[in-house]
Design a protein around this motif. Structure first.
Motif, short mmCIF file in Angstrom:
data_model
loop_
_atom_site.label_atom_id
_atom_site.label_comp_id
_atom_site.label_asym_id
_atom_site.label_seq_id
_atom_site.Cartn_x
_atom_site.Cartn_y
_atom_site.Cartn_z
N CYS A 298 3.69 -5.09 -7.43
CA CYS A 298 4.38 -6.29 -7.95
C CYS A 298 5.87 -5.99 -7.83
CB CYS A 298 3.96 -6.57 -9.39
SG CYS A 298 2.19 -6.71 -9.65
N ARG B 8 14.27 -10.85 -9.37
CA ARG B 8 12.86 -11.21 -9.22
C ARG B 8 12.25 -11.53 -10.57
NH1 ARG B 8 10.18 -7.48 -5.14
NH2 ARG B 8 11.68 -7.13 -3.48
N LYS C 132 14.22 -2.53 -4.51
CA LYS C 132 13.84 -3.13 -3.22
C LYS C 132 14.50 -4.51 -3.17
CE LYS C 132 9.97 -4.93 -0.46
NZ LYS C 132 8.51 -5.13 -0.35
N ASP D 201 4.45 -11.30 -8.17
CA ASP D 201 5.90 -11.22 -8.31
C ASP D 201 6.53 -12.17 -7.31
OD1 ASP D 201 5.20 -9.58 -6.10
OD2 ASP D 201 7.09 -8.51 -6.24
N HIS E 43 5.69 1.61 -6.17
CA HIS E 43 5.81 0.35 -6.93
C HIS E 43 4.72 -0.62 -6.51
CE1 HIS E 43 7.99 -1.59 -3.47
NE2 HIS E 43 7.43 -2.68 -3.97
N ARG F 84 10.59 -13.36 -5.61
CA ARG F 84 12.03 -13.14 -5.58
C ARG F 84 12.72 -14.44 -6.02
NH1 ARG F 84 11.18 -10.56 -0.58
NH2 ARG F 84 9.73 -8.82 -0.83
N GLY G 94 3.86 -10.15 -2.08
CA GLY G 94 4.56 -10.43 -0.83
C GLY G 94 4.36 -9.31 0.17
N GLY G 95 5.36 -9.10 1.01
CA GLY G 95 5.30 -8.00 1.98
C GLY G 95 4.19 -8.22 3.00
N SER G 96 3.52 -7.11 3.36
CA SER G 96 2.53 -7.20 4.45
C SER G 96 1.31 -8.01 4.06
CB SER G 96 2.10 -5.80 4.89
OG SER G 96 1.74 -5.03 3.78
N LYS H 258 2.82 5.21 3.83
CA LYS H 258 2.29 5.18 2.45
C LYS H 258 1.43 6.41 2.15
CE LYS H 258 3.93 0.98 2.14
NZ LYS H 258 3.20 -0.30 2.03
O1 LIG Z 1 7.47 -9.03 -2.97
C1 LIG Z 1 7.32 -7.82 -2.86
O2 LIG Z 1 8.19 -7.04 -2.54
C2 LIG Z 1 5.92 -7.34 -3.02
O3 LIG Z 1 5.20 -8.02 -3.95
C3 LIG Z 1 5.85 -5.88 -3.18
O4 LIG Z 1 5.32 -5.41 -4.38
C4 LIG Z 1 5.00 -5.39 -2.04
O5 LIG Z 1 3.63 -5.66 -2.31
C5 LIG Z 1 5.22 -3.92 -1.84
O6 LIG Z 1 6.61 -3.71 -1.69
C6 LIG Z 1 4.48 -3.44 -0.60
O7 LIG Z 1 4.99 -4.16 0.49
P1 LIG Z 1 4.42 -3.84 1.96
O8 LIG Z 1 2.94 -4.02 1.86
O9 LIG Z 1 5.09 -4.85 2.84
O10 LIG Z 1 4.80 -2.41 2.25
#
Ligand SMILES: O=C(O)[C@H](O)[C@@H](O)[C@H](O)[C@H](O)COP(=O)(O)O
Length: 238
Positions: A147, A176, A171, A70, A145, A72, A43-45, A199
């Protein structure tokens, strides 16, 4: 580990281009070999990277099956749902349908959702062996972290279960499911897409100082390729 590569590129747009051309190349090879492309999504970016970059690649979209590294355990219409994000931002920008995603059942508890997800994965992988994804697309948090494998969490030491629940994710949201290292490190290819100065400390610790205890540094495919695609801002302390 078979091999690893670090690509430092100028900006986020270049990370997206590199990531998506890798997906074009890997999807074509997998589809030619096995008539299917099994990819694990984070997820995320990464949602933004793929939604922006994937419309530009040539591939047989009908052969893609999209799993989750992963997810949620929240309703799919929640802003916290990774599948919900892909449903809103990727479906429609590329010709894939909802049923090409192998989704969790968010109505279940995290424990039951993890067990249920293992059953759903087992349909796509040969029995009696660890699932071997064609590629896992990974992000990395500022704490290292990946996944939903968080620093010092007991899940890091899981040696056999393919998918584990977590109910105390640092987070949010807390509940999850996540692939475990046995499955992550059995992939043909694991690729990190990491951008931004936030990062930079962690990228230095992992790629320059070679710290081994962090979850992202423990991604080392035993018989596969590890690729880090990092922009200059995230590599600024290398
Ligand atoms: O669902 C999640 O929270 C993600 O799978 C998580 O592992 C994500 O890849 C990292 O937190 C980086 O997130 P960003 O790239 O948004 O910083």
């Amino acid at each position: 580990m078979a091999s690893s590569e670090v690509k430092i590129v100028k900006a986020e747009a270049d990370v997206i281009t590199e990531l998506c051309s890798l997906l074009e190349e890997r999807s074509k090879a997998a589809i030619e070999r096995e008539d299917v492309f099994k990819v694990g999504l984070s997820g995320g970016s990464l949602v933004k990277f793929l939604s922006e970059g994937l419309p530009n690649i040539e591939t047989d979209w009908s052969k893609w099956r999209l799993f989750f590294c992963d997810e949620r355990v929240v309703p799919t219409d929640s802003a916290d749902s990774t599948f919900g994000e892909y449903k809103n931002k990727l479906i429609g920008t590329v010709p894939i349908t909802e049923d090409q995603f192998i989704k969790i059942d968010p109505e279940l508890s995290a424990e039951a959702a993890a067990k249920d997800y293992i059953q759903k994965m087992a349909v796509w992988f040969p029995p009696d062996s660890l699932p071997r994804f064609h590629i896992l697309l990974l992000g990395m948090g500022p704490d290292g972290h990946t996944c939903s494998l968080f620093p010092n969490h007991r899940i890091l030491d899981e040696t056999s279960v393919w998918v584990s629940p977590i109910t105390d994710s640092p987070k949010p949201p807390p509940s999850r499911i996540t692939l475990t290292f046995p499955v992550v490190n059995n992939a043909e290819c694991c690729v990190f897409a990491v951008t931004g100065a936030a990062k930079a400390d962690m990228v230095k610790r992992i790629l320059k100082d070679k710290e081994e205890s962090l979850p992202a540094s423990r991604v080392r495919p035993s018989d596969g390729k590890l690729i880090w695609i990092v922009d200059k801002a995230a590599a600024s302390k290398m």
